[in-house]
Design an enzyme around this catalytic site. Sequence first.
Site, PDB file in Angstrom:
ATOM      1  N   LYS A  52       0.839  -1.203   0.000  1.00 18.73           N
ATOM      2  CA  LYS A  52       0.000   0.000   0.000  1.00 18.73           C
ATOM      3  C   LYS A  52       0.882   1.264   0.000  1.00 18.73           C
ATOM      4  CE  LYS A  52      -2.188  -1.404   3.773  1.00 18.73           C
ATOM      5  NZ  LYS A  52      -1.595  -2.760   3.928  1.00 18.73           N
ATOM      6  N   THR A  53       1.837   1.304   0.956  1.00 19.57           N
ATOM      7  CA  THR A  53       2.722   2.469   1.041  1.00 19.57           C
ATOM      8  C   THR A  53       3.532   2.609  -0.244  1.00 19.57           C
ATOM      9  OG1 THR A  53       2.958   1.853   3.361  1.00 19.57           O
ATOM     10  CG2 THR A  53       4.419   3.580   2.552  1.00 19.57           C
ATOM     11  N   ASP A 103      -1.455   6.336   7.162  1.00 21.58           N
ATOM     12  CA  ASP A 103      -1.444   4.906   7.391  1.00 21.58           C
ATOM     13  C   ASP A 103      -2.444   4.546   8.495  1.00 21.58           C
ATOM     14  OD1 ASP A 103      -0.599   2.420   6.799  1.00 21.58           O
ATOM     15  OD2 ASP A 103       1.254   2.508   7.951  1.00 21.58           O
ATOM     16  N   THR A 152      -5.999  -1.790   6.925  1.00 16.87           N
ATOM     17  CA  THR A 152      -6.076  -3.246   6.878  1.00 16.87           C
ATOM     18  C   THR A 152      -7.519  -3.685   7.093  1.00 16.87           C
ATOM     19  OG1 THR A 152      -5.496  -3.145   9.215  1.00 16.87           O
ATOM     20  CG2 THR A 152      -3.736  -3.714   7.685  1.00 16.87           C
ATOM     21  N   ARG A 211       6.384  -8.298   1.717  1.00 15.28           N
ATOM     22  CA  ARG A 211       7.289  -7.968   2.844  1.00 15.28           C
ATOM     23  C   ARG A 211       7.839  -9.244   3.469  1.00 15.28           C
ATOM     24  NH1 ARG A 211       4.466  -4.568   6.825  1.00 15.28           N
ATOM     25  NH2 ARG A 211       5.007  -2.822   5.487  1.00 15.28           N
TER      26      ARG A 211
END
Length: 335
Positions: A52-53, A103, A152, A211
């Site tokens: 997302k980031t 975020d 999320t 990640r």
Amino acid sequence: MAQPLAERLRPKTLDDYIGQKHLVGPGAVLRKMIDAGRISSFILWGPPGVGKTTLAQIIANKLETPFYTLSAVTSGVKDVRDVIEKARSNRFFSQASPILFIDEIHRLNRVVEEILYPAMEDFAIDIMIGKGPTARSIRVAVPKFTLVGATTRAGQLSAPLRDRFGILFRLEMYKPEELAQIVRRSASILEIDAEDAGIMEIARRSRGTPRIANRMLKRVRDYAQVRGGGVISLDVAREAIAMQGVDELGLDKVDRAVLGTMMDKFGGGPVGLDTLAATTGEDAVTIEDVYEPYLMQLGFLMRTPRGRMCTPTAWEHMKRTPPGQGNDNQLKMEL
Ligand code: ADP
């Protein structure tokens, strides 16, 4: 100063951003917005570590506009004012507005919300000058931002928040082939010698999450340096991943504890999230955000109105027999 490892691996362009074609592939809505150079505020929704980031930063790069970040959880009023101040003094020449990335937007605290939203809507904030009886407030102009929220849990977004952001884009977990592309790219940046089969093994066992795949690559690399002459082969990858307590399908100890508890204590469910959290000792939010999405993607877990349930494939994977089958059946027949 050398860039931190995570930053070196973070793609900077759409070409390097693997997968999520439903969002950034040719003809997709978000892609069209990016290509047109004009984006409106939106929300990116998906589990932790799915990009997302990274995507928000890539969009800012592409539109050549500044990128600012706030955390809905840890940022306070001062951080919001700092960002606004920075944006005011930062000269940029893009047609597009600067992007403000927030975020965990579903956790935005009220105090921050109260100064942020009027600033976004009126393009101004009030600042107090002086102290005591002589204090007065003046209005200063704020640049127009494009807000990008990441979450999320879309279910926890209030209706006004959804309205404010307009569009909600959902990021999907990655297929093993896509993760393999990501791992291959990371291995090349980090100059790691990895065979295709080793890369694929890491990809298959990283819970659909870039990640985790990058983290796993580094752990396997460390193991390979000690045991495999520095090369990541299939065997080296298998051994290193098994040592992390991660099984054939990428399930870690907590995934297995969740499934095992459901099976052993609740006959496979249905069982409520809070009960599950209490019996496994894990936080309910973590189970819901981090563990469930992958278990559901594998088709191991279902959410029903009465609670969570294990599927027959989950029983099979955990090498257990659901109640009412196997020995139980035999018992019934004997009776
Ligand atoms: P999120 O914001 O969803 O928690 P991030 O954007 O921080 O996740 O992604 C975590 C890491 O995973 C990034 O640093 C990047 O290296 C990698 N990554 C994420 N998405 C992609 C992608 N689509 N292609 C390549 N690498 C990715």
